[in-house]
Write an enzyme that holds these catalytic residues in place. Structure first.
Site, PDB file in Angstrom:
ATOM      1  N   CYS A 102       2.512  -8.426   6.231  1.00 36.74           N
ATOM      2  CA  CYS A 102       2.401  -6.991   5.897  1.00 36.74           C
ATOM      3  C   CYS A 102       1.715  -5.978   6.757  1.00 36.74           C
ATOM      4  O   CYS A 102       1.936  -4.925   6.924  1.00 36.74           O
ATOM      5  CB  CYS A 102       1.731  -7.216   4.321  1.00 36.74           C
ATOM      6  SG  CYS A 102       1.593  -5.434   3.700  1.00 36.74           S
ATOM      7  N   CYS A 198      -0.127  -9.655  -1.365  1.00 32.75           N
ATOM      8  CA  CYS A 198      -0.146  -8.614  -0.725  1.00 32.75           C
ATOM      9  C   CYS A 198       0.628  -7.485  -1.477  1.00 32.75           C
ATOM     10  O   CYS A 198       1.954  -7.720  -1.103  1.00 32.75           O
ATOM     11  CB  CYS A 198       0.115  -8.621   0.701  1.00 32.75           C
ATOM     12  SG  CYS A 198      -0.295  -6.669   1.486  1.00 32.75           S
TER      13      CYS A 198
END
Length: 353
Positions: A102, A198
């Protein structure tokens, strides 16, 4: 010509990114807040990301600071680079860390590209880390707050990314960040930290994986050969985790110590079963941040966020980068990242094979 003082700041609605934005405003930057919309549920894939409320918190802070807040939709990129990777790794029996991807592809990938499109040279986030420039290279530095330090999640960043990144919280401890937020009157000053995958939220990993990975039952066998149960699929288990079967006769709890992929067998044992311990691993996808070092060399390494820094020797082999620990380590898990350090500098890292 004086460089632009404009900066894009990723604002998640949490206290860290909010205080980061406030610090940059105080330093004279023209701050443009960005809320990254990376996830919303679909028919086949659901999480519990309450993105509308998170964005509302970011909007409130932006209004207090007198800065604009724009919403950028990165859902397609997030699914391609992070979610698909996560499922692919679990299907193959490995245990990935989606937060690393991410950061590499979303927060400092497509967000940085968006900044450049707008003629903006810098981006910032609320990560606990730092960037320095010395000897013709950019260096990723650990945060003063050792508990909150997030360099483990940032070790895949490259020179052309670090060049454009500012981490305002490197020299500030979490307790002081909260204190600053209270003094600024931010409503999110004591907001609980986000947990889980995330941007997806605190959804059960087993439940999340089950949306794409079908159960494939098999035997659960102890490291000495006793059959003690049945598992619902090797992808749903990771090395070192507590095995959830009820133990009979007051026995010691069992932990996952190995996976036999060919026979679809989950192997369990005691907390300190010898199968759980190794002294060396091979890595793939190694990223060296300042520059590739001359091999072999010695440094420190950790194989999980917040984990102990261990002494290691690093060798270049035909099979890849070999890392040998001074002492045996518990649950060196394929798919997780092993990250190198030289005192307060993060040197890079790679995926455990």
């Amino acid at each position: 010509m004086q460089p632009s003082k404009k900066i894009l700041v990723g604002m998640s609605g949490g206290v860290d990114s909010s205080v980061s934005a406030a610090l940059l405003v105080k330093q004279g930057y023209e701050v443009i807040g960005v809320y990254m919309k990376n996830w919303s549920d679909t028919k086949d894939l659901t999480g519990v990301c309450d993105w509308k409320n998170e964005r509302r918190d970011a909007q409130r802070v932006a209004a207090q600071l007198g800065i604009p807040l724009v919403t950028l939709d990165f859902e397609k990129e997030y699914r391609n680079h992070v979610v698909d990777y996560l499922f692919h790794e679990f299907k193959t029996g490995r245990t990935p860390n989606p937060d690393v991807l991410c950061n590499k592809f979303i927060k400092f990938g497509v967000l940085l590209e968006e900044a450049k499109k707008r003629g903006i040279d810098k981006v910032a986030t609320g990560h606990y880390a730092g960037v320095s420039h010395e000897g013709g290279a950019y260096h990723l530095m650990r945060a003063v707050d050792e508990i909150k330090d997030q360099t483990y999640f940032l070790h895949q960043l490259k020179q052309n990314q670090l060049e454009h990144i500012i981490f305002p919280l490197q020299a500030i401890k979490k307790q002081d960040v909260k204190k600053d937020a209270r003094e600024l009157g931010f409503a999110n000053a004591d907001k609980k930290e986000s947990m889980g995958i995330c941007f997806v939220g605190p959804v059960s990993m087993r439940e999340f994986l089950g949306t794409r990975i079908k159960p494939r039952p098999g035997r659960v066998v102890t490291s000495v050969g006793d059959v003690v149960g049945e598992h619902d699929g090797l992808p749903f288990y990771t090395l070192g985790q507590r095995y959830g079967a009820v133990q009979r006769g007051g026995q010691e709890p069992l932990y996952v110590v190995a996976k036999d992929k060919q026979r679809n067998i989950l192997i369990v044992g005691g907390e300190n079963d010898p199968l759980l311990f190794k002294k060396d691993v091979f890595l793939k996808g190694v990223n060296w941040i300042p520059r590739k070092p001359a091999l072999p060399f010695k440094c420190l390494a950790r194989f999980c966020h917040g984990g102990h820094l261990n002494k290691v020797a690093v060798f270049g082999k035909l099979k890849g980068i070999q890392v040998v620990f001074k002492e045996s380590q518990r649950a060196l898990t394929p798919g997780q990242f092993l990250v190198f350090y030289n005192n307060y500098e993060c040197l890079g890292g790679g995926v455990i094979q």
